[in-house]
Motif scaffolding. Structure first.
Motif, PDB file in Angstrom:
ATOM      1  N   SER A  32     -27.654  19.953 -51.007  1.00  0.00           N
ATOM      2  CA  SER A  32     -28.969  20.392 -50.528  1.00  0.00           C
ATOM      3  C   SER A  32     -28.931  21.895 -50.274  1.00  0.00           C
ATOM      4  O   SER A  32     -27.992  22.391 -49.628  1.00  0.00           O
ATOM      5  N   THR A  33     -29.947  22.594 -50.750  1.00  0.00           N
ATOM      6  CA  THR A  33     -30.008  24.050 -50.516  1.00  0.00           C
ATOM      7  C   THR A  33     -30.157  24.341 -49.023  1.00  0.00           C
ATOM      8  O   THR A  33     -29.790  25.417 -48.565  1.00  0.00           O
ATOM      9  N   MET A  34     -30.695  23.373 -48.251  1.00  0.00           N
ATOM     10  CA  MET A  34     -30.890  23.608 -46.814  1.00  0.00           C
ATOM     11  C   MET A  34     -29.529  23.790 -46.122  1.00  0.00           C
ATOM     12  O   MET A  34     -29.393  24.624 -45.230  1.00  0.00           O
ATOM     13  N   GLN A  56     -30.401  18.843 -57.069  1.00  0.00           N
ATOM     14  CA  GLN A  56     -29.765  18.483 -55.791  1.00  0.00           C
ATOM     15  C   GLN A  56     -29.372  17.015 -55.823  1.00  0.00           C
ATOM     16  O   GLN A  56     -30.106  16.176 -56.350  1.00  0.00           O
ATOM     17  N   ALA A  58     -28.401  15.484 -52.809  1.00  0.00           N
ATOM     18  CA  ALA A  58     -28.746  14.919 -51.490  1.00  0.00           C
ATOM     19  C   ALA A  58     -29.871  15.754 -50.878  1.00  0.00           C
ATOM     20  O   ALA A  58     -29.766  16.214 -49.735  1.00  0.00           O
ATOM     21  N   GLY A  61     -35.963  15.534 -47.260  1.00  0.00           N
ATOM     22  CA  GLY A  61     -37.375  15.715 -47.013  1.00  0.00           C
ATOM     23  C   GLY A  61     -37.651  15.704 -45.529  1.00  0.00           C
ATOM     24  O   GLY A  61     -36.723  15.656 -44.715  1.00  0.00           O
ATOM     25  N   ARG A  62     -38.919  15.747 -45.163  1.00  0.00           N
ATOM     26  CA  ARG A  62     -39.297  15.662 -43.755  1.00  0.00           C
ATOM     27  C   ARG A  62     -39.007  14.255 -43.240  1.00  0.00           C
ATOM     28  O   ARG A  62     -38.892  13.310 -44.026  1.00  0.00           O
ATOM     29  N   TRP A  67     -35.224  13.587 -50.675  1.00  0.00           N
ATOM     30  CA  TRP A  67     -36.084  14.320 -51.604  1.00  0.00           C
ATOM     31  C   TRP A  67     -35.393  14.337 -52.966  1.00  0.00           C
ATOM     32  O   TRP A  67     -34.253  14.754 -53.093  1.00  0.00           O
ATOM     33  N   ALA A  75     -35.679  23.658 -56.590  1.00  0.00           N
ATOM     34  CA  ALA A  75     -35.250  23.402 -55.207  1.00  0.00           C
ATOM     35  C   ALA A  75     -34.702  24.709 -54.667  1.00  0.00           C
ATOM     36  O   ALA A  75     -33.720  25.243 -55.194  1.00  0.00           O
ATOM     37  N   LEU A  76     -35.367  25.252 -53.657  1.00  0.00           N
ATOM     38  CA  LEU A  76     -34.867  26.511 -53.106  1.00  0.00           C
ATOM     39  C   LEU A  76     -35.098  26.600 -51.604  1.00  0.00           C
ATOM     40  O   LEU A  76     -35.989  25.938 -51.059  1.00  0.00           O
ATOM     41  N   SER A  77     -34.280  27.405 -50.954  1.00  0.00           N
ATOM     42  CA  SER A  77     -34.411  27.655 -49.510  1.00  0.00           C
ATOM     43  C   SER A  77     -34.354  29.157 -49.274  1.00  0.00           C
ATOM     44  O   SER A  77     -33.523  29.856 -49.860  1.00  0.00           O
ATOM     45  N   ASP A 117     -47.780  19.264 -47.714  1.00  0.00           N
ATOM     46  CA  ASP A 117     -47.538  18.757 -49.064  1.00  0.00           C
ATOM     47  C   ASP A 117     -48.493  19.484 -49.992  1.00  0.00           C
ATOM     48  O   ASP A 117     -49.614  19.793 -49.611  1.00  0.00           O
ATOM     49  N   GLY A 127     -43.012  19.507 -52.018  1.00  0.00           N
ATOM     50  CA  GLY A 127     -42.775  19.239 -50.599  1.00  0.00           C
ATOM     51  C   GLY A 127     -42.122  20.455 -49.952  1.00  0.00           C
ATOM     52  O   GLY A 127     -41.366  21.191 -50.612  1.00  0.00           O
ATOM     53  N   ILE A 128     -42.435  20.655 -48.691  1.00  0.00           N
ATOM     54  CA  ILE A 128     -41.935  21.836 -47.969  1.00  0.00           C
ATOM     55  C   ILE A 128     -41.297  21.385 -46.656  1.00  0.00           C
ATOM     56  O   ILE A 128     -41.858  20.541 -45.951  1.00  0.00           O
ATOM     57  N   GLY A 145     -37.664  25.504 -46.982  1.00  0.00           N
ATOM     58  CA  GLY A 145     -37.179  24.786 -48.161  1.00  0.00           C
ATOM     59  C   GLY A 145     -38.365  24.316 -48.999  1.00  0.00           C
ATOM     60  O   GLY A 145     -39.318  23.740 -48.458  1.00  0.00           O
TER      61      GLY A 145
HETATM   62  C1  BTN Z   1     -40.998  16.734 -47.902  1.00  0.00           C
HETATM   63  O1  BTN Z   1     -42.019  16.657 -48.583  1.00  0.00           O
HETATM   64  O2  BTN Z   1     -40.633  15.779 -47.196  1.00  0.00           O
HETATM   65  C2  BTN Z   1     -40.203  18.022 -47.901  1.00  0.00           C
HETATM   66  C3  BTN Z   1     -39.339  18.155 -49.105  1.00  0.00           C
HETATM   67  C4  BTN Z   1     -38.537  19.444 -49.131  1.00  0.00           C
HETATM   68  C5  BTN Z   1     -37.607  19.511 -50.311  1.00  0.00           C
HETATM   69  C6  BTN Z   1     -36.917  20.824 -50.441  1.00  0.00           C
HETATM   70  S1  BTN Z   1     -36.088  21.016 -51.988  1.00  0.00           S
HETATM   71  C7  BTN Z   1     -35.321  22.455 -51.410  1.00  0.00           C
HETATM   72  C8  BTN Z   1     -34.886  22.189 -49.996  1.00  0.00           C
HETATM   73  N1  BTN Z   1     -33.612  21.470 -49.992  1.00  0.00           N
HETATM   74  C9  BTN Z   1     -33.730  20.248 -49.485  1.00  0.00           C
HETATM   75  O3  BTN Z   1     -32.799  19.426 -49.355  1.00  0.00           O
HETATM   76  N2  BTN Z   1     -35.006  20.004 -49.130  1.00  0.00           N
HETATM   77  C10 BTN Z   1     -35.855  21.146 -49.393  1.00  0.00           C
END
Ligand code: BTN
Length: 258
Positions: A32-34, A56, A58, A61-62, A67, A75-77, A117, A127-128, A145
């Protein structure tokens, strides 16, 4: 021929920003970029550092959801160090940057479903996730993210195919992920600088919401609400008109449009 050769160098090349994306950390494949962005932020990475993954394994998401970020997705952070008063606006900033970039690069109209969203024709395309570490009134870091369903067929993924779409599904062709990422970074910087200069992005975010005026079902923690989404406050919270006439303020939640 659509440019899909992502790398730190290709993304940074000719990127017209002052600080967002001036350092790019690219991984073809990542959990995950997070997680990488958080580690970088804790080690004091420069503001605007961007972590990008080709795919990614793993993605998060929220509300602890997974995700999906297969090959072809974005996929970026982005690492920021904003003042605490800017925190509620990062969600607005990110969703507006996505709406603008999808319009500019793909020529598609998208809308924001509260809180963050991005939908095309009622289906989720982005998704953010905003995560931050705050001590008192000091933000140690904030990470935006962003996951965009860019170039893949959602019908290949039964777990999302009934609610999601992708840019390539909508267009019938692939888009340049490179152009979209660069445009996104430029838009994020422009909106962030607007905020820091005392400007407001609330009105534009509000105008792009698909949610207002609609009957909605909202799940917020253990609580569930039904009503008409009447307004959003300047801090981003949703004002819900209930059937008994009362107005409920919801700070965070998951909305289903009725
Ligand atoms: C959502 O709609 O629940 C939010 C999704 C966010 C996905 C992004 S992809 C880049 C960053 N890395 C992750 O693991 N999650 C966010």
């Amino acid at each position: 021929m659509v440019e899909n050769n992502l790398s730190s160098a290709s993304i940074a090349s000719n990127l017209k920003t002052r600080f967002i994306g001036q350092r790019i950390i690219y991984y073809p494949k990542l959990t995950s970029t997070m997680d990488v962005a958080r580690r970088e932020a804790q080690q004091g990475a420069a503001e605007g550092t961007v972590v990008i993954a080709g795919e990614q394994t793993a993605g998060r998401g929220r509300i602890k959801r997974a995700w999906l970020s297969p090959k072809g997705s974005i996929a970026l952070s982005v690492i920021l160090y904003p003042g605490v008063t800017y925190l509620p606006f990062l969600i607005m900033l990110a969703s507006l940057a996505v709406v603008h970039s999808i319009d500019k690069v793909a020529g598609l109209k998208s809308q924001v479903k509260w809180p963050n969203d991005v939908l095309i024709n009622g289906r989720k395309v982005c998704g953010i996730l905003v995560e931050s570490e705050v001590r008192g009134d000091k933000v140690n870091y904030a990470i935006i993210g962003i996951g965009i369903n860019a170039n893949f067929r959602v019908s290949d993924f039964p777990e999302i195919s009934s609610i999601a779409t992708s840019l390539s599904d909508e267009l019938g062709r692939d888009i340049s992920r490179l152009d979209l990422i660069q445009c996104l970074l430029v838009e994020i910087e422009r909106l962030y600088l607007t905020l820091q200069a005392g400007g407001s992005i609330y009105e534009e975010w509000r105008d792009n919401l698909v949610t207002l005026g609609r009957r909605v079902h909202v799940k917020s923690g253990e609580d569930v609400y039904e009503g008409i989404a009447e307004e959003v406050a300047r801090d981003g919270s949703l004002l819900l008109r209930r059937s008994d006439g009362s107005l409920t303020k919801i700070v965070a939640g998951d909305v289903t449009l009725r």
